[in-house]
Design a protein around this motif. Sequence first.
Motif, PDB file in Angstrom:
ATOM      1  N   GLN A 150     -11.234   1.312  13.225  1.00 38.18           N
ATOM      2  CA  GLN A 150     -10.433   0.472  12.337  1.00 38.18           C
ATOM      3  C   GLN A 150     -10.151  -0.930  12.852  1.00 38.18           C
ATOM      4  O   GLN A 150      -9.898  -1.832  12.054  1.00 38.18           O
ATOM      5  N   ILE A 210       5.164   1.703   4.720  1.00 37.05           N
ATOM      6  CA  ILE A 210       4.025   2.311   4.030  1.00 37.05           C
ATOM      7  C   ILE A 210       4.498   3.101   2.829  1.00 37.05           C
ATOM      8  O   ILE A 210       3.949   2.997   1.726  1.00 37.05           O
ATOM      9  N   SER A 238       4.024   1.550  -1.060  1.00 36.57           N
ATOM     10  CA  SER A 238       2.923   2.248  -1.731  1.00 36.57           C
ATOM     11  C   SER A 238       3.374   2.912  -3.031  1.00 36.57           C
ATOM     12  O   SER A 238       2.544   3.309  -3.844  1.00 36.57           O
ATOM     13  N   THR A 266      -4.156   7.033   5.832  1.00 34.31           N
ATOM     14  CA  THR A 266      -2.900   6.283   5.890  1.00 34.31           C
ATOM     15  C   THR A 266      -3.158   4.817   6.210  1.00 34.31           C
ATOM     16  O   THR A 266      -2.472   3.928   5.709  1.00 34.31           O
ATOM     17  N   TYR A 267      -4.142   4.558   7.041  1.00 33.19           N
ATOM     18  CA  TYR A 267      -4.493   3.183   7.375  1.00 33.19           C
ATOM     19  C   TYR A 267      -5.070   2.464   6.155  1.00 33.19           C
ATOM     20  O   TYR A 267      -4.786   1.285   5.927  1.00 33.19           O
ATOM     21  N   ALA A 324      -2.283   1.420   4.021  1.00 33.76           N
ATOM     22  CA  ALA A 324      -1.612   0.235   4.575  1.00 33.76           C
ATOM     23  C   ALA A 324      -2.388  -1.040   4.267  1.00 33.76           C
ATOM     24  O   ALA A 324      -1.797  -2.100   4.057  1.00 33.76           O
ATOM     25  N   GLU A 325      -3.727  -0.933   4.221  1.00 34.92           N
ATOM     26  CA  GLU A 325      -4.547  -2.101   3.898  1.00 34.92           C
ATOM     27  C   GLU A 325      -4.292  -2.595   2.478  1.00 34.92           C
ATOM     28  O   GLU A 325      -4.468  -3.773   2.177  1.00 34.92           O
ATOM     29  N   ARG A 333      -3.332  -8.945   7.354  1.00 33.69           N
ATOM     30  CA  ARG A 333      -3.642  -7.729   8.105  1.00 33.69           C
ATOM     31  C   ARG A 333      -2.360  -7.024   8.561  1.00 33.69           C
ATOM     32  O   ARG A 333      -2.188  -6.669   9.737  1.00 33.69           O
ATOM     33  N   GLU A 374      -1.641  -4.098   8.012  1.00 31.27           N
ATOM     34  CA  GLU A 374      -1.961  -2.732   8.424  1.00 31.27           C
ATOM     35  C   GLU A 374      -2.112  -2.599   9.932  1.00 31.27           C
ATOM     36  O   GLU A 374      -1.829  -1.541  10.512  1.00 31.27           O
TER      37      GLU A 374
END
Length: 369
Positions: A112, A159, A163, A253-254, A257-258, A268, A270
């Motif tokens: 990542q 997050i 979201s 999950t990443y 976050a993006e 960025r 994330e």
Amino acid sequence: MRMDEKINVRQFTLLLTLFTIGTSVLITPSQLATLAKESAWIAASMSVFGGLLVLLLYLFIGHLQPHLNLFQHNEYAFGKWLGKLFTLIIVLFSLIGASTVLWTVGDFVIVQVIPETPLAAICILFMTIIVYGTKLGIETIVKTVEIFFPWIIMLLTIIVLFSIPSMDIKQLQPLWGQPISKVVEASIYELSISTFPLILLFVLYPSVLNPDSKGTRSILLGYLFAEFLIMSITVIAISVLGYKLTSHYVYPTYVMAERIEFIVLLDRLEVVIAISWILSIFFKLFIYFYISLIGISQLLGLKHYRPVTIPMGIIVIGLALIIYPDSIFAGKWNKETWVPLSIIIGVVYPIVLLCGSKIKSILRRNHRG
């Protein structure tokens, strides 16, 4: 081996909470979606209740012999040689857990963030920090936990909150769309990552806690908070990405976050949030490594664990580089090997220890009578 360091119940609770969160917020949603599909959120909910029962078992065992750590309790319940065998098994389990967590950190960073970096370099760098922290002692680490805990939770909460506008409840339907066997299998998988390894923390409880520390309620609340956070992230991952995309990504999950649109000036975001995961994983890896050091020191009859810290750190790095060839194998190994292994250590072993301890206590009372 003597354990002279002391922590309070609040510090223990925070450590338990971060250990439970650990790698779970990264890898659990993907595997739950693979096993239970749109019912993954039900599996995550079920694991909360199952995990609570398991934690109550650990707390009860801890109070049977409050002045003995878990390894000393083994020798009390089973005798010297059989007790040492159980301790050796726990040490091997801790080393395997430490190596898998270290590999997860390295793989996440490579996939990542910095894909050109060799896995060995990340593992050596991260493990060096763990070794240094371990040499400083558990008291220093728990004070570090107190500093970073609010920031970790704040970033994870970002997050969840940001979201919510992207959630589509239809992604969670149909309700009970999968067989109950699949939901239970997914729930057990989640427990194998977040809860069953908690037995290792009870090497510290209550023998390392200050004598006036009483906090069963706060420990249970800390665990429930961690499980609720894991469940929330699973629900959001399924409702935002859908179960197909969630199961497709190794670290969904990443990806979530993006997609967060926070402030235009913050690029960025994330990566900033990923720091919270790496910090929580740091404390989980520390516990795995620290418990293995205590166990091996007790087996070897050492007065302190510090002389074996660097050699054991090198062993963990070596294991981390060979335990998983790739993420596909890692997912398969976690389901087929780690789950039954963690059930044996986290469920079967505590029950056997409870029975052995009770029988030993009865025999001692009869002998005195």
